[in-house]
Design a protein around this motif. Sequence first.
Motif, PDB file in Angstrom:
ATOM      1  N   PRO A  94      -0.761  13.279  30.252  1.00 13.83           N
ATOM      2  CA  PRO A  94      -1.837  12.164  29.986  1.00 13.83           C
ATOM      3  C   PRO A  94      -1.977  11.604  28.624  1.00 13.83           C
ATOM      4  N   HIS A  95      -2.237  10.477  28.303  1.00 15.97           N
ATOM      5  CA  HIS A  95      -2.458   9.911  26.775  1.00 15.97           C
ATOM      6  C   HIS A  95      -4.095  10.142  26.604  1.00 15.97           C
ATOM      7  N   LEU A  96      -4.271  10.238  25.363  1.00 14.37           N
ATOM      8  CA  LEU A  96      -5.336  10.358  25.056  1.00 14.37           C
ATOM      9  C   LEU A  96      -6.109   8.891  24.145  1.00 14.37           C
ATOM     10  N   ILE A  97      -6.818   8.220  24.995  1.00 15.44           N
ATOM     11  CA  ILE A  97      -7.273   7.073  24.545  1.00 15.44           C
ATOM     12  C   ILE A  97      -8.622   6.985  23.964  1.00 15.44           C
ATOM     13  N   VAL A  98      -8.822   6.840  22.539  1.00 19.92           N
ATOM     14  CA  VAL A  98      -9.976   7.036  21.875  1.00 19.92           C
ATOM     15  C   VAL A  98     -10.791   5.518  21.441  1.00 19.92           C
ATOM     16  N   GLN A  99     -11.813   5.584  21.890  1.00 15.75           N
ATOM     17  CA  GLN A  99     -12.379   4.276  21.700  1.00 15.75           C
ATOM     18  C   GLN A  99     -13.682   4.384  20.682  1.00 15.75           C
ATOM     19  N   PHE A 100     -13.973   3.481  19.791  1.00 18.11           N
ATOM     20  CA  PHE A 100     -15.245   3.570  18.806  1.00 18.11           C
ATOM     21  C   PHE A 100     -15.726   2.257  18.568  1.00 18.11           C
ATOM     22  N   ASP A 101     -17.142   2.692  18.206  1.00 12.93           N
ATOM     23  CA  ASP A 101     -17.616   1.060  18.467  1.00 12.93           C
ATOM     24  C   ASP A 101     -17.883   0.680  16.636  1.00 12.93           C
ATOM     25  N   ALA A 102     -18.182  -0.597  16.437  1.00 12.60           N
ATOM     26  CA  ALA A 102     -18.553  -0.755  15.160  1.00 12.60           C
ATOM     27  C   ALA A 102     -19.969  -0.179  14.727  1.00 12.60           C
ATOM     28  N   GLY A 151     -10.453 -17.389  19.154  1.00  5.48           N
ATOM     29  CA  GLY A 151     -11.164 -16.332  20.110  1.00  5.48           C
ATOM     30  C   GLY A 151     -12.687 -16.900  20.317  1.00  5.48           C
ATOM     31  N   TYR A 152     -13.169 -16.155  21.416  1.00  7.08           N
ATOM     32  CA  TYR A 152     -14.445 -16.506  21.782  1.00  7.08           C
ATOM     33  C   TYR A 152     -15.374 -15.724  20.688  1.00  7.08           C
ATOM     34  N   ILE A 153     -16.687 -16.194  20.846  1.00 11.00           N
ATOM     35  CA  ILE A 153     -17.721 -15.349  20.068  1.00 11.00           C
ATOM     36  C   ILE A 153     -18.255 -14.404  20.950  1.00 11.00           C
ATOM     37  N   LEU A 154     -18.239 -13.080  20.687  1.00 14.94           N
ATOM     38  CA  LEU A 154     -18.376 -11.865  21.852  1.00 14.94           C
ATOM     39  C   LEU A 154     -19.385 -10.958  20.924  1.00 14.94           C
ATOM     40  N   ASP A 155     -20.816 -11.084  21.222  1.00 11.61           N
ATOM     41  CA  ASP A 155     -21.475 -10.427  20.682  1.00 11.61           C
ATOM     42  C   ASP A 155     -21.998  -9.325  21.657  1.00 11.61           C
ATOM     43  N   VAL A 156     -21.287  -8.226  21.895  1.00  6.99           N
ATOM     44  CA  VAL A 156     -21.504  -7.259  23.047  1.00  6.99           C
ATOM     45  C   VAL A 156     -21.834  -5.954  22.445  1.00  6.99           C
ATOM     46  N   ALA A 157     -22.983  -5.202  23.116  1.00  2.80           N
ATOM     47  CA  ALA A 157     -23.529  -4.077  22.598  1.00  2.80           C
ATOM     48  C   ALA A 157     -22.508  -2.818  23.104  1.00  2.80           C
ATOM     49  N   ASP A 158     -21.929  -3.055  24.166  1.00  2.84           N
ATOM     50  CA  ASP A 158     -20.976  -1.865  24.660  1.00  2.84           C
ATOM     51  C   ASP A 158     -19.498  -2.628  25.178  1.00  2.84           C
ATOM     52  N   PRO A 159     -18.683  -2.894  23.979  1.00  3.01           N
ATOM     53  CA  PRO A 159     -17.500  -3.523  24.308  1.00  3.01           C
ATOM     54  C   PRO A 159     -16.297  -2.520  24.840  1.00  3.01           C
ATOM     55  N   ALA A 213     -10.815 -11.569  26.131  1.00  3.19           N
ATOM     56  CA  ALA A 213     -12.078 -11.651  25.793  1.00  3.19           C
ATOM     57  C   ALA A 213     -12.943 -11.132  27.165  1.00  3.19           C
ATOM     58  N   THR A 214     -12.656 -11.393  28.476  1.00  3.96           N
ATOM     59  CA  THR A 214     -13.157 -11.046  29.566  1.00  3.96           C
ATOM     60  C   THR A 214     -13.082  -9.685  29.717  1.00  3.96           C
ATOM     61  N   ARG A 215     -11.984  -8.946  29.548  1.00  5.84           N
ATOM     62  CA  ARG A 215     -11.923  -7.388  29.298  1.00  5.84           C
ATOM     63  C   ARG A 215     -12.934  -6.914  28.487  1.00  5.84           C
ATOM     64  N   TYR A 216     -12.888  -7.374  27.399  1.00  7.37           N
ATOM     65  CA  TYR A 216     -13.717  -6.904  26.044  1.00  7.37           C
ATOM     66  C   TYR A 216     -15.284  -6.884  26.561  1.00  7.37           C
ATOM     67  N   VAL A 217     -15.604  -7.974  27.259  1.00  6.79           N
ATOM     68  CA  VAL A 217     -17.045  -8.134  27.409  1.00  6.79           C
ATOM     69  C   VAL A 217     -17.466  -7.134  28.866  1.00  6.79           C
ATOM     70  N   HIS A 218     -16.654  -7.385  29.867  1.00  5.71           N
ATOM     71  CA  HIS A 218     -17.119  -6.791  31.223  1.00  5.71           C
ATOM     72  C   HIS A 218     -16.296  -5.736  31.629  1.00  5.71           C
ATOM     73  N   GLY A 219     -15.294  -5.108  30.921  1.00  2.03           N
ATOM     74  CA  GLY A 219     -14.470  -4.059  31.222  1.00  2.03           C
ATOM     75  C   GLY A 219     -13.460  -4.188  32.142  1.00  2.03           C
ATOM     76  N   ASP A 220     -13.124  -3.059  33.179  1.00  2.00           N
ATOM     77  CA  ASP A 220     -12.226  -3.290  34.196  1.00  2.00           C
ATOM     78  C   ASP A 220     -12.512  -4.144  35.428  1.00  2.00           C
ATOM     79  N   HIS A 221     -13.702  -4.017  35.803  1.00  2.44           N
ATOM     80  CA  HIS A 221     -14.163  -4.684  37.152  1.00  2.44           C
ATOM     81  C   HIS A 221     -14.783  -5.715  37.010  1.00  2.44           C
TER      82      HIS A 221
END
Length: 398
Positions: free
Chosen positions: A140-148, A368-376, A324-332
């Motif tokens: 397994p690979h470790l994939i680390v996300q962090f928010d602004a 790009g699209y303007i994407l103001d997302v709380a939990d990208p 952009a769609t993945r950034y806003v809505h994730g996988d599903h």
Amino acid sequence: MSDASRVVLGLGGCVDYELKLTAEVLEQLITTYGISAVELTSPTAAVAGERDLVVSILGYVARGQGGEHFVASAPALSTFADRFPHRTTLGGTSVRAGLLLDRLGIPSALHLVTVNDDFRRLLPADGEWFNSGTDDTFYPHLIVQFDAGLHVRSGDIDITSPFPNRLIYVNDPANETMRLTDDLGDRLAQASVFLISGFNAMRDPALLDDRLRALRTHMAALPASAVTYFEDAAYHEPSFSARVRSAILDRVDVYGLNEDELQTYLSRTVDLLSPHEVADAVTSLFELIPAPAIVLHTKYWAAVFGSHADAYVAAVEAGVLMAATRYVHGDHFTDEDIASVRRRPRRPAGFGTSLESLMDGRARVIPGYILDVADPTTVGLGDTFVGGFLSAIAGVSR
């Protein structure tokens, strides 16, 4: 000939442990390991164990940058992952691109170097894949996300991330070996699209050269009309990037990379909102990578450069929309989610107009699209861009 054989995606893939960083855990680890601010001044090239891993992550958080590293201790990846809630997904550029193509109703065939129960569970039930390995393996690979705005304060460390991003940490013998299937050439003989990615995980120069020679032999079977897309990545052995380019660049139609890889190659920071700085950077990049078309995808815009730029405008547009769609809505995400993102406002067009002018018509820029997302979602955005790009190419060739 199956429809899937028209789009061949390679060359590796992996299981990912995805997690999101929290200040509380990081601050505890800073105290536990006695980490000081001076250690965060540059990316950690060698990551031996969990302490090095934490230092590396903190440095990237402070800069808001993404990156990828080999980790000498495989147990350190699981130990760190277990400190956070995390989920198991499938990764690798080719795999994530294939998952998106499947979501869009475009069949593809995946070349894999490792499979296991997670792959069999998470790949589309009707998807086509072929594996160069003989036994199940699990690295397994470790994939680390962090928010602004992630703020970490402990000891003399006081950092706040200026941007959201993702980091990748790997100990994966299957992708280091990158064994190719014997029938890859037969499959490529029927392909209209071929994606190359994954050599960045290799660590043995002689083995890398052998795999590149084998790949060239397989690629000789590609039809003249096929489009070959190479997606760059952060090389665990940085010098290997040039070896890969020199071996296969003459067989590549489109060369893709992101802003982190661009700045690594140029050894300088590039203001991505300055048309003059970007034009200078891309001009320098073409001296290093003289591909027919270079696709650069960034957090603000994506663009295709070179004499063949006009041919790929629709593909870049599709890549921007899907990422952009993945950034806003994730996988599903749903069709309605895609339509909703498409209606969002874009970043100002003036940057692109100026850059295209400075490049004398050898550039097409998609804002790009303007994407103001709380939990990208920051994981897999580049892979999703590639999948979106290829969806436009594959759609034309079907």
